[in-house]
Design a protein around this motif. Structure first.
Motif, PDB file in Angstrom:
ATOM      1  N   PHE A  76       0.840  -1.196   0.000  1.00 29.67           N
ATOM      2  CA  PHE A  76       0.000   0.000   0.000  1.00 29.67           C
ATOM      3  C   PHE A  76       0.874   1.244   0.000  1.00 29.67           C
ATOM      4  N   THR A  77       0.620   2.110  -0.968  1.00 33.11           N
ATOM      5  CA  THR A  77       1.381   3.343  -1.143  1.00 33.11           C
ATOM      6  C   THR A  77       0.403   4.502  -1.341  1.00 33.11           C
ATOM      7  N   PRO A  78       0.858   5.745  -1.186  1.00 33.45           N
ATOM      8  CA  PRO A  78      -0.047   6.891  -1.335  1.00 33.45           C
ATOM      9  C   PRO A  78      -0.706   6.996  -2.704  1.00 33.45           C
ATOM     10  N   PRO A  82      -8.027   2.138  -6.092  1.00 33.98           N
ATOM     11  CA  PRO A  82      -8.896   0.983  -5.858  1.00 33.98           C
ATOM     12  C   PRO A  82      -8.806  -0.076  -6.951  1.00 33.98           C
ATOM     13  N   SER A  83      -8.677   0.356  -8.215  1.00 40.09           N
ATOM     14  CA  SER A  83      -8.592  -0.610  -9.325  1.00 40.09           C
ATOM     15  C   SER A  83      -7.319  -1.445  -9.261  1.00 40.09           C
ATOM     16  N   ASP A  84      -6.275  -0.918  -8.603  1.00 39.55           N
ATOM     17  CA  ASP A  84      -5.044  -1.684  -8.449  1.00 39.55           C
ATOM     18  C   ASP A  84      -5.246  -2.885  -7.534  1.00 39.55           C
ATOM     19  N   ILE A  85      -6.287  -2.820  -6.698  1.00 41.82           N
ATOM     20  CA  ILE A  85      -6.576  -3.894  -5.746  1.00 41.82           C
ATOM     21  C   ILE A  85      -7.669  -4.816  -6.296  1.00 41.82           C
ATOM     22  N   ILE A  86      -8.760  -4.196  -6.715  1.00 43.05           N
ATOM     23  CA  ILE A  86      -9.947  -4.953  -7.134  1.00 43.05           C
ATOM     24  C   ILE A  86      -9.776  -5.542  -8.526  1.00 43.05           C
ATOM     25  N   GLU A 118       1.405  -2.409   5.090  1.00 42.45           N
ATOM     26  CA  GLU A 118       1.395  -0.981   5.457  1.00 42.45           C
ATOM     27  C   GLU A 118       0.107  -0.312   4.964  1.00 42.45           C
ATOM     28  N   ILE A 119      -0.998  -0.857   5.414  1.00 40.06           N
ATOM     29  CA  ILE A 119      -2.312  -0.436   4.940  1.00 40.06           C
ATOM     30  C   ILE A 119      -2.599   1.030   5.224  1.00 40.06           C
ATOM     31  N   ASN A 120      -1.989   1.579   6.282  1.00 39.27           N
ATOM     32  CA  ASN A 120      -2.276   2.975   6.637  1.00 39.27           C
ATOM     33  C   ASN A 120      -1.447   3.978   5.830  1.00 39.27           C
ATOM     34  N   ARG A 121      -0.754   3.514   4.803  1.00 39.65           N
ATOM     35  CA  ARG A 121       0.011   4.443   3.969  1.00 39.65           C
ATOM     36  C   ARG A 121      -0.738   4.794   2.675  1.00 39.65           C
ATOM     37  N   THR A 122      -1.964   4.321   2.540  1.00 42.26           N
ATOM     38  CA  THR A 122      -2.748   4.623   1.331  1.00 42.26           C
ATOM     39  C   THR A 122      -3.964   5.457   1.702  1.00 42.26           C
ATOM     40  N   PRO A 123      -4.479   6.308   0.810  1.00 42.59           N
ATOM     41  CA  PRO A 123      -5.600   7.198   1.134  1.00 42.59           C
ATOM     42  C   PRO A 123      -6.884   6.441   1.457  1.00 42.59           C
ATOM     43  N   PRO A 124      -7.831   7.095   2.156  1.00 46.06           N
ATOM     44  CA  PRO A 124      -9.093   6.454   2.555  1.00 46.06           C
ATOM     45  C   PRO A 124      -9.884   5.860   1.394  1.00 46.06           C
ATOM     46  N   ILE A 154      -7.922 -11.347   4.717  1.00 46.34           N
ATOM     47  CA  ILE A 154      -7.102 -10.155   4.546  1.00 46.34           C
ATOM     48  C   ILE A 154      -6.301  -9.990   5.827  1.00 46.34           C
ATOM     49  N   LEU A 155      -4.997 -10.013   5.686  1.00 46.99           N
ATOM     50  CA  LEU A 155      -4.092  -9.817   6.812  1.00 46.99           C
ATOM     51  C   LEU A 155      -3.296  -8.556   6.517  1.00 46.99           C
ATOM     52  N   ALA A 156      -3.529  -7.530   7.321  1.00 47.19           N
ATOM     53  CA  ALA A 156      -2.928  -6.221   7.063  1.00 47.19           C
ATOM     54  C   ALA A 156      -1.871  -5.906   8.109  1.00 47.19           C
TER      55      ALA A 156
END
Length: 327
Positions: A76-78, A82-86, A118-124, A154-156
């Motif tokens: 996870f990066t800034p 969403p399309s990069d995940i889904i 590092e899930i908290n490094r990407t926007p909401p 999902i393991l974050a």
């Protein structure tokens, strides 16, 4: 029916072996390994929190190696979208007919074990893309619903000390995680073992132990673990006691801004069942609930600014609840 029972019994016998395979690589984190397996058996997602260098990512990767499951890691990066995940739709052409059509290309979320590193490094906006998947085990795109493979976890991971460039997870998404697992520094003897083991030529081999269908059988068995009415009542009273407007405990009224919801009680019970199953028992005990309570409640209770300033933690609150509320 007999085949299912046999499969569950055989899978239960493999759980100690699964733990030992993970412990080959992850040294000095027995509690974190146990809690991760509790989330696994309960069929929920887990958030691993700890300072950099404590093998959070390696723990998840080793778990995937010890099972016959598909694994994908998403860094996870800034700038992650969403399309990069889904996934996304692409325009393709049928060479035979010449007709064009849209085809959905599945993203890395379509795996059995997904590491959200590092899930908290990407926007909401990107964090929110995980919400439906975590709750519904499916993804919606362009009016279509695509089921995710089973089992699905999902393991974050997140680092608690980084502030710059991070986006704290909203309470709604935190609540989707069954457990918040905190990883601490290893003891001296374990740290020496880690240094010796990781600076040599060879890495301990990890054998695959559990198959997907065995994990699903264990998840079904987990729901059938017995819990008495008295323990269910105790769980309900503990969860209700975390809410400042209805709690009779002074520490809650003074230190808590927002208490846990009913989902916390559900998580406490299913995790206690998983903990019992992990130890080879088919009935929940008081000890099972006490063992999982900190990891279940620590991210579902919002402390006051005063509590945070005084160094009061949700783990301390959980201990107060256990001591103050009798069964």
């Amino acid at each position: 029916m007999e085949d299912t029972e046999r499969q569950v019994k055989e899978a239960l016998l493999k759980l100690p072996l699964l733990k030992s395979e993970i412990a080959k690589v992850i040294v000095g984190q027995e509690q974190a390994i146990n809690q991760l397996l509790v989330a696994f058996l309960a069929g929920g997602h887990a958030l691993l929190e700890g300072v950099p260098g404590l093998a959070k990512t390696l723990l998840v990767k080793t778990l995937s190696e010890a099972t016959f499951l598909d694994f994908r890691r998403i860094q996870f990066t800034p700038d992650l979208m969403p399309s990069d995940i889904i996934g996304t739709e692409v325009l393709e052409e049928d060479h035979a007919s010449g007709k064009r059509f849209f085809k959905f290309n599945k993203g890395p979320l379509f795996s059995n074990i997904v590491l959200a590193d590092e899930i908290n490094r990407t926007p909401p906006k990107t964090q929110a893309a995980l919400l439906e998947a975590m709750q519904e085990y499916a993804v919606s795109y362009a009016g279509n619903t695509y089921p995710l493979p089973k089992p699905f976890f999902i393991l974050a991971t997140q680092n608690p000390i980084e502030q710059g460039g991070t986006y704290p997870l909203p309470e709604a998404q935190l609540d989707r995680f069954l457990l918040l697992i905190k990883m601490g520094y290893p003891e001296e003897a374990h740290e020496i073992q880690i240094l010796t083991q990781t600076t040599g030529e060879k890495r301990p081999p990890v054998a695959s132990v559990l198959k997907g269908e065995e994990i699903q059988a264990l998840q079904d068995a987990c729901r059938k673990v017995f819990i008495g009415e008295q323990l269910v009542s105790w769980v309900a009273r503990m969860v209700r006691a975390t809410r400042p407007d209805t709690s009779s405990l002074a520490v809650v009224k003074e230190q808590v801004r927002w208490g846990a919801g009913p989902r916390a009680g559900q998580a406490l019970i299913v995790c206690a069942k998983a903990h019992a199953l992990l130890e080879g028992r088919f009935a929940v005990s008081e000890a099972d609930i006490k063992a999982v309570a900190p990891a279940v409640l620590r991210h579902r209770v919002l402390l006051s600014f005063r509590a945070e300033a005084e160094g009061f933690t949700t783990d301390k609150l959980v201990q107060e609840l256990i001591q103050s509320i009798s069964i």
